[in-house]
Design a protein around this motif. Structure first.
Motif, PDB file in Angstrom:
ATOM      1  N   ASN A 172       0.821  -1.216   0.000  1.00  0.00           N
ATOM      2  CA  ASN A 172       0.000   0.000   0.000  1.00  0.00           C
ATOM      3  C   ASN A 172       0.855   1.266   0.000  1.00  0.00           C
ATOM      4  O   ASN A 172       0.569   2.231  -0.709  1.00  0.00           O
ATOM      5  CB  ASN A 172      -0.930   0.016   1.211  1.00  0.00           C
ATOM      6  N   ALA A 173       1.908   1.283   0.817  1.00  0.00           N
ATOM      7  CA  ALA A 173       2.739   2.479   0.922  1.00  0.00           C
ATOM      8  C   ALA A 173       3.468   2.757  -0.382  1.00  0.00           C
ATOM      9  O   ALA A 173       3.793   3.909  -0.693  1.00  0.00           O
ATOM     10  CB  ALA A 173       3.744   2.320   2.064  1.00  0.00           C
ATOM     11  N   VAL A 174       3.710   1.720  -1.159  1.00  0.00           N
ATOM     12  CA  VAL A 174       4.433   1.884  -2.422  1.00  0.00           C
ATOM     13  C   VAL A 174       3.487   2.338  -3.529  1.00  0.00           C
ATOM     14  O   VAL A 174       3.834   3.180  -4.355  1.00  0.00           O
ATOM     15  CB  VAL A 174       5.128   0.568  -2.814  1.00  0.00           C
ATOM     16  N   THR A 175       2.304   1.792  -3.557  1.00  0.00           N
ATOM     17  CA  THR A 175       1.368   2.096  -4.644  1.00  0.00           C
ATOM     18  C   THR A 175       0.496   3.322  -4.368  1.00  0.00           C
ATOM     19  O   THR A 175      -0.149   3.826  -5.280  1.00  0.00           O
ATOM     20  CB  THR A 175       0.461   0.890  -4.926  1.00  0.00           C
ATOM     21  N   GLU A 176       0.491   3.836  -3.143  1.00  0.00           N
ATOM     22  CA  GLU A 176      -0.338   4.994  -2.817  1.00  0.00           C
ATOM     23  C   GLU A 176      -0.077   6.192  -3.725  1.00  0.00           C
ATOM     24  O   GLU A 176      -1.029   6.916  -4.106  1.00  0.00           O
ATOM     25  CB  GLU A 176      -0.121   5.384  -1.349  1.00  0.00           C
ATOM     26  N   PRO A 177       1.169   6.468  -4.140  1.00  0.00           N
ATOM     27  CA  PRO A 177       1.404   7.627  -5.022  1.00  0.00           C
ATOM     28  C   PRO A 177       0.626   7.584  -6.333  1.00  0.00           C
ATOM     29  O   PRO A 177       0.448   8.625  -6.977  1.00  0.00           O
ATOM     30  CB  PRO A 177       2.916   7.569  -5.274  1.00  0.00           C
ATOM     31  N   LEU A 178       0.174   6.410  -6.758  1.00  0.00           N
ATOM     32  CA  LEU A 178      -0.602   6.327  -7.998  1.00  0.00           C
ATOM     33  C   LEU A 178      -1.846   7.213  -7.944  1.00  0.00           C
ATOM     34  O   LEU A 178      -2.297   7.715  -8.974  1.00  0.00           O
ATOM     35  CB  LEU A 178      -1.021   4.880  -8.258  1.00  0.00           C
ATOM     36  N   SER A 179      -2.386   7.414  -6.748  1.00  0.00           N
ATOM     37  CA  SER A 179      -3.626   8.183  -6.611  1.00  0.00           C
ATOM     38  C   SER A 179      -3.432   9.656  -6.951  1.00  0.00           C
ATOM     39  O   SER A 179      -4.418  10.381  -7.153  1.00  0.00           O
ATOM     40  CB  SER A 179      -4.174   8.048  -5.184  1.00  0.00           C
ATOM     41  N   ARG A 180      -2.196  10.101  -7.040  1.00  0.00           N
ATOM     42  CA  ARG A 180      -1.922  11.508  -7.341  1.00  0.00           C
ATOM     43  C   ARG A 180      -1.890  11.792  -8.848  1.00  0.00           C
ATOM     44  O   ARG A 180      -1.659  12.925  -9.251  1.00  0.00           O
ATOM     45  CB  ARG A 180      -0.594  11.936  -6.704  1.00  0.00           C
ATOM     46  N   TYR A 181      -2.103  10.763  -9.655  1.00  0.00           N
ATOM     47  CA  TYR A 181      -1.970  10.909 -11.104  1.00  0.00           C
ATOM     48  C   TYR A 181      -3.284  10.524 -11.793  1.00  0.00           C
ATOM     49  O   TYR A 181      -4.095   9.788 -11.227  1.00  0.00           O
ATOM     50  CB  TYR A 181      -0.819  10.049 -11.615  1.00  0.00           C
ATOM     51  N   PRO A 182      -3.486  11.006 -13.023  1.00  0.00           N
ATOM     52  CA  PRO A 182      -4.729  10.688 -13.749  1.00  0.00           C
ATOM     53  C   PRO A 182      -4.692   9.263 -14.283  1.00  0.00           C
ATOM     54  O   PRO A 182      -4.510   9.028 -15.487  1.00  0.00           O
ATOM     55  CB  PRO A 182      -4.733  11.727 -14.879  1.00  0.00           C
TER      56      PRO A 182
END
Length: 254
Positions: A172-182
């Motif tokens: 989760n901590a690694v993939t969370e940044p995906l939410s900041r992109y379209p």
């Protein structure tokens, strides 16, 4: 883990490439069915970049399903092992933070057991740049089921014995940044297991970065203790390892 430690761990795999290729787990067929379902396209005929390809464990499986795969790998030792085993798969030197690829040139970008070695603030925009509209960034990890008693105990043993031990567990901590992109983000989990020998377990451990960077005397002592402990648990020398593949698919809008 500090930046220097991270770099040391990331750079440790070339020296253990043969052990990595021999004993690291493969991936079950259902994983690739889930990738196709979540990405909304078949692997057959897709242009795929397998980044951090290592020795090509996932790369070969993608190619077997009909994908046109290029392996991207920074380690000369890992790339050499991949080429020796699968000479028909093209390999280029590179990292996910700066892909050696043209804009909109890939249908899928896959990271098998590798995305946590990137800087997401660089690797995600790079993936978006290289993916065609409707393409997908595909991240997956084989995770041992630490709720199983002996695997939980093994983790505690390694955490106590090895100064640089780390276990990523959930991504989760690694993939969370995906939410900041379209990106349209989907996830799935695929459970499977494999049966291997105690010797294969030890070889697999040798390929882990926290063993590879350990002082040789400490490494051999911990591995010898592990071998004796495992043979006490599994006198026939056969070990069942349960896994969950944690899959995330992030689709670039058309």
């Amino acid at each position: 883990m500090t930046d220097l430690q991270h770099q040391a761990h990331a750079g440790s795999f070339g020296a253990v490439a043969a052990e990595y290729d021999k004993a690291r787990p493969s991936y079950p067929p259902r994983l690739f069915e889930e990738i196709e379902r979540l990405a909304g396209r078949p692997l057959r005929g897709a242009d795929v970049l397998d980044v951090g390809a290592g020795t090509g464990i996932a790369t070969r499986l993608l190619a077997e399903r009909g994908a046109r795969v290029i392996a991207v790998e920074p380690s000369g030792g890992m790339a050499a092992q991949l080429h020796a085993v699968s000479p028909g798969i093209p390999v280029v030197k590179g990292v996910g933070d700066e892909l050696p690829c043209h804009d909109e040139s890939a249908d899928l970008i896959t990271y098998a057991q590798a995305f946590h070695w990137t800087d997401p603030d660089k690797s995600i925009p790079e993936a978006i740049r290289v993916l065609r509209p409707g393409g997908a960034l595909v991240l997956f990890w084989n995770l041992k089921d630490r709720s199983v008693d002996w695997l939980g105990e093994q983790e505690r043993r390694h955490a106590a014995a090895l100064p640089s031990y780390h276990y990523y567990g959930t991504m989760n901590a690694v993939t969370e940044p995906l939410s900041r992109y379209p990106l349209d983000v989907f996830g799935a989990k695929v459970r499977w297991e494999r049966t291997i020998t105690v010797d294969d377990v030890i070889t697999d451990l040798r390929s882990k970065s926290y063993f590879a960077v350990a002082e040789p005397e400490l490494r051999e002592s911990v591995l010898a203790d592990d071998r004796a402990w495992l043979l006490g648990l599994f006198p026939d020398g056969r070990v069942v390892e349960p896994y969950t593949v944690d899959l995330t698919v992030a689709v670039k809008p058309r």
